[in-house]
Design an enzyme around this catalytic site. Structure first.
Site, short mmCIF file in Angstrom:
data_model
loop_
_atom_site.label_atom_id
_atom_site.label_comp_id
_atom_site.label_asym_id
_atom_site.label_seq_id
_atom_site.Cartn_x
_atom_site.Cartn_y
_atom_site.Cartn_z
N ASP A 86 41.56 -6.82 -6.40
CA ASP A 86 42.25 -6.10 -7.47
C ASP A 86 43.35 -6.97 -8.06
OD1 ASP A 86 42.88 -3.45 -8.76
OD2 ASP A 86 44.80 -3.81 -7.76
N GLU A 97 35.31 -17.84 6.37
CA GLU A 97 35.20 -17.78 7.84
C GLU A 97 34.00 -16.93 8.24
OE1 GLU A 97 38.89 -16.10 9.25
OE2 GLU A 97 40.09 -17.68 8.28
C1 GLC Z 1 43.55 -2.47 -11.06
C2 GLC Z 1 42.74 -1.22 -10.85
C3 GLC Z 1 43.40 -0.09 -11.57
C4 GLC Z 1 44.78 0.09 -11.01
C5 GLC Z 1 45.57 -1.20 -11.04
C6 GLC Z 1 46.81 -1.11 -10.21
O1 GLC Z 1 43.60 -2.85 -12.38
O2 GLC Z 1 41.41 -1.44 -11.26
O3 GLC Z 1 42.65 1.08 -11.46
O4 GLC Z 1 45.47 1.07 -11.75
O5 GLC Z 1 44.83 -2.28 -10.53
O6 GLC Z 1 46.47 -1.23 -8.86
#
Ligand code: GLC
Length: 542
Positions: free
Chosen positions: A215, A268
Site C-alpha cells: 500500500d 527469502e
Molecule cells: C491506499 C489504499 C486506500 C487507503 C490509503 C491509505 O491508497 O488503497 O484505500 O485509503 O492507502 O491507507
C-alpha cells in the site's frame, strides 16, 4: 503449511520456468464486502471460505485481500492496530490458517495487503512513540518541531484534507500523517522500523501467504529537510489536497531503497509475489520495477482505467505503457479496485464486455475487482450511510469510494445473499446484477469472464505470446499475440455500430464477446463485427 496444487491446464513447463503470476488471473476482494457468515453485516474469513467454490468455478488463480488485521476501521482497515492479528470482525488466526489451506487445496494463491507507511494511532508503537521524546520508539514515526510561529513545520497537506501535521501536547511536537490524523506515518529512515515491518512480512509468509500488495509504496520517505511543496499549477477544480505538487513528500529517491528492502524479504521465500500501489505517470513505471536491484514484481498499472474510451486512446495508452517497461519487466493490467470508480458505470455494460476481452487477451497479468465480473456498477450511497473518510473530509468532488465498496450481490434477495443482518453499506437495488442470475444465463458477462479466463489458461499464446500492435481501423482496436508459430488476433469494436475488419489471410474465429458465435473458419480473415462486439481469431499458418 500446505502447498499450492498445480491446476489442470497448467503445464509443468509453465510452472517450472516462469513465475506463477505470469499465467495467473488475480482477483481483488474487499473482505468486508464479500460474504458475511455471522449476520453482523460485514464480510469475514469464514464467509470467504464458503465462496471458494465460486472462485474455483470462475477460474481465478489468486486472490488479493484488502487488510484483514486488527483495526478501528476508519479507513477500510488501512489503519492497523496490530499487524500480526486478525480483526475480530473478520475471524481468528485459526480461521486464516484454514482459509490458506483450503485456497491452496483449490489451487488458488493468497496475497495480502501490506500497509508499511502508517499504522493506526492506537497501535502500541505509536502509543509508546507519542508518550515522550526519549522512549524506545520515540523515533519510529515522523516527528518535527513546530515552525518559528508555533504552527506546523511546513505546508505539507494530508491526502484526506488539511495539514498533514498534527500537534502532540505531550511531546510538544507535530507528527506527520499522509492520510488521516488517526494514521500516523512510520519513519522509514529508522532501521528498527524497517526490521519490524520485515518481521511482519515473515510472520505472514511463514503462514503460507503467497505475496503482498504494498500500500502507498511511493510515499514511504519524506524530504529530510522538510521543504515546502510548491503550488500545483494544474490544481484548478481539483480537491484541496491536490493544491500542492507533492515533490517533497511523494516518490522520493530514497523510497526506492525501502522497496528494495521489502523485496529482499520476499526473496527469502521463493515464489512469492510483490505487487504494489504506485504513483505517477506511465513513464515512471520502470523505476518501480527496479534495474540492477529488483523492486516490485508488478507495479499495479491502471492505464486502462485512466484512458478515454475510444480505439485510438486505448491504443496510445497501451503502447505508452508497454514502451515504458524495462526489457525484463512483466506487464500488469488492472480494471478495478477498492479506490477506483467502477468502470462499468462509465463505459456501460456492452463495452464492459469489450474490456473483459481486452484484459484477458493483453500480455501481462490481469487483475480485476470483485463484482467486475458481473458488470457491477457504482451503488448509490445515501449521505447518512457514507463510510469513506475521504468523502467525509473532502466532500463534493464526486470522489467517494463507497459506491465501489458496496457488498457483493450474490442473488436478488434484498440483502443479496451477502448477509442475514444489516449490510455495513447498502447493496443497491435487488434487481441489479447478481451472481446467481448471471450463472443461469449462458450469455451473461459473468459467463464471458469465465470463458475468457478458461481460454487464457488453455492458450499459451494468450498467456505468454509477444504482443504486436496493429493499426486500429475505424473504431476497431486491434492487436496480435504471437507465440511459437501461433497467432491470435484480437479485434475490439469500441462503438455501438457494426464495423468491418479487412483481414489478410485465413483464420478461425475462437470466440465473440456476445458468446453466440461458434468457432468457425474465416476464409479470408475478414469479419463483420457487430456493435460492441469483440472477437478473437486464431490466424492460420500459411
Ligand atoms: C491506499 C489504499 C486506500 C487507503 C490509503 C491509505 O491508497 O488503497 O484505500 O485509503 O492507502 O491507507
Amino acid at each position: 503449511m500446505r502447498h499450492i496444487q498445480v491446476k489442470q491446464g497448467e503445464t509443468a513447463e509453465a510452472t517450472a520456468d516462469r513465475p506463477w503470476w505470469h499465467s495467473a488471473t488475480i482477483y481483488e476482494i474487499a473482505l468486508i464486502s464479500f460474504q458475511d457468515s455471522n449476520g453482523d453485516g460485514k464480510g469475514d474469513l469464514a464467509g470467504l471460505l464458503s465462496r471458494i467454490d465460486y472462485l474455483t468455478w470462475l477460474g481465478v488463480d489468486a486472490v488479493w485481500l484488502t487488510p484483514i488485521y486488527r483495526s478501528p476501521f476508519r479507513d477500510l482497515g488501512y489503519d492497523i492496530s496490530d499487524y500480526c492479528s486478525i480483526d475480530p470482525a473478520f475471524g481468528t488466526l485459526d480461521d486464516f490458517d484454514l482459509l490458506v489451506g483450503r485456497l491452496h487445496d483449490a489451487g488458488i494463491r493468497l496475497i495480502l495487503d501490506l500497509v508499511p507507511n502508517h499504522t493506526a494511532n492506537d497501535h502500541a508503537w505509536f502509543v509508546e512513540s507519542r508518550s515522550s521524546r526519549d522512549n524506545a520508539k520515540a523515533d519510529w514515526y515522523v516527528w518535527a518541531d513546530p515552525a518559528e510561529n508555533g504552527g506546523p513545520p511546513n505546508n505539507w497537506l494530508s491526502r484526506f484534507g488539511g495539514s498533514a501535521w498534527e500537534w502532540c501536547e505531550t511531546r510538544g511536537q507535530y507528527y506527520y500523517h499522509s492520510f488521516l490524523v488517526e494514521q500516523p506515518d512510520l519513519n522509514w529512515r529508522n532501521p528498527q522500523v524497517r526490521a519490524a515491518i520485515a518481521d511482519v512480512m515473515r510472520f505472514w509468509l511463514d503462514r503460507g501467504v503467497d505475496g503482498f500488495r504494498v500500500d502507498a509504496s511511493a510515499v514511504l520517505i519524506k524530504d529530510e529537510l522538510l521543504r515546502d511543496n510548491p503550488p500545483n499549477p494544474d490544481a484548478g477544480g481539483k480537491p484541496p489536497p491536490q493544491r500542492l505538487t507533492p515533490v517533497f513528500t511523494d516518490d522520493r529517491p530514497e523510497t526506492m531503497q525501502c522497496i528494495e528492502d521489502i523485496r529482499n524479504v520476499i526473496d527469502e521465500y521463493p515464489g512469492r509475489l510483490l505487487c504494489g500501489e504506485v504513483q505517477g505517470k506511465t513513464d515512471r513505471i520502470g523505476h518501480f520495477y527496479g534495474n540492477h536491484r529488483p523492486r516490485l514484481h508488478l507495479p499495479l498499472n491502471f492505464a486502462l482505467l485512466d484512458s478515454p474510451w475510444n480505439a485510438l486512446s486505448l491504443q496510445a495508452a497501451i503502447d505508452a505503457y508497454l514502451n515504458a517497461l524495462p526489457s525484463q519487466a512483466w506487464p500488469v493490467w488492472v480494471i478495478g479496485g477498492h479506490d477506483k470508480q467502477r468502470i462499468a458505470s462509465r463505459i456501460g455494460e456492452a463495452q464492459m464486455r469489450i474490456l473483459a476481452m481486452l484484459l484477458m487477451s493483453l500480455r501481462g497479468t490481469p487483475f480485476f475487482y470483485m463484482g467486475d465480473e458481473i458488470g457491477r456498477e457504482r451503488v448509490s450511497i445515501p449521505p447518512d450511510r457514507i463510510r469513506d473518510p475521504f468523502e467525509k473530509l473532502v466532500p463534493g468532488y464526486g470522489l467517494c469510494r463507497d459506491p465501489e465498496r458496496a457488498p457483493m450481490r450474490w442473488d436478488d434477495s434484498p440483502n443479496g445473499g451477502f448477509t442475514d443482518g444489516r449490510p455495513w453499506l447498502p447493496l443497491g437495488p435487488s434487481d441489479s446484477r447478481n451472481v446467481a442470475g448471471e450463472q443461469r444465463d449462458d450469455h451473461s458477462i459473468l459467463a464471458l469472464f469465465r470463458k475468457l479466463i478458461a481460454l487464457r489458461r488453455e492458450q499459451p499464446c494468450l498467456r505468454e505470446g509477444e504482443q504486436q500492435p496493429l493499426r486500429s481501423q475505424n473504431d476497431v482496436f486491434a492487436f496480435k499475440r504471437v507465440w511459437n508459430g501461433d497467432e491470435i488476433l484480437v479485434l475490439l469494436n469500441i462503438c455501438a455500430e457494426p464495423r468491418k475488419w479487412h483481414g489478410q489471410g485465413r483464420g478461425r474465429l475462437l470466440m465473440s464477446t456476445h458468446l453466440d458465435r461458434q468457432p468457425q473458419p474465416l476464409p479470408d480473415g475478414s469479419v463483420l463485427l457487430r456493435g460492441d462486439e469483440g472477437v478473437m481469431i486464431a490466424v492460420a499458418r500459411p
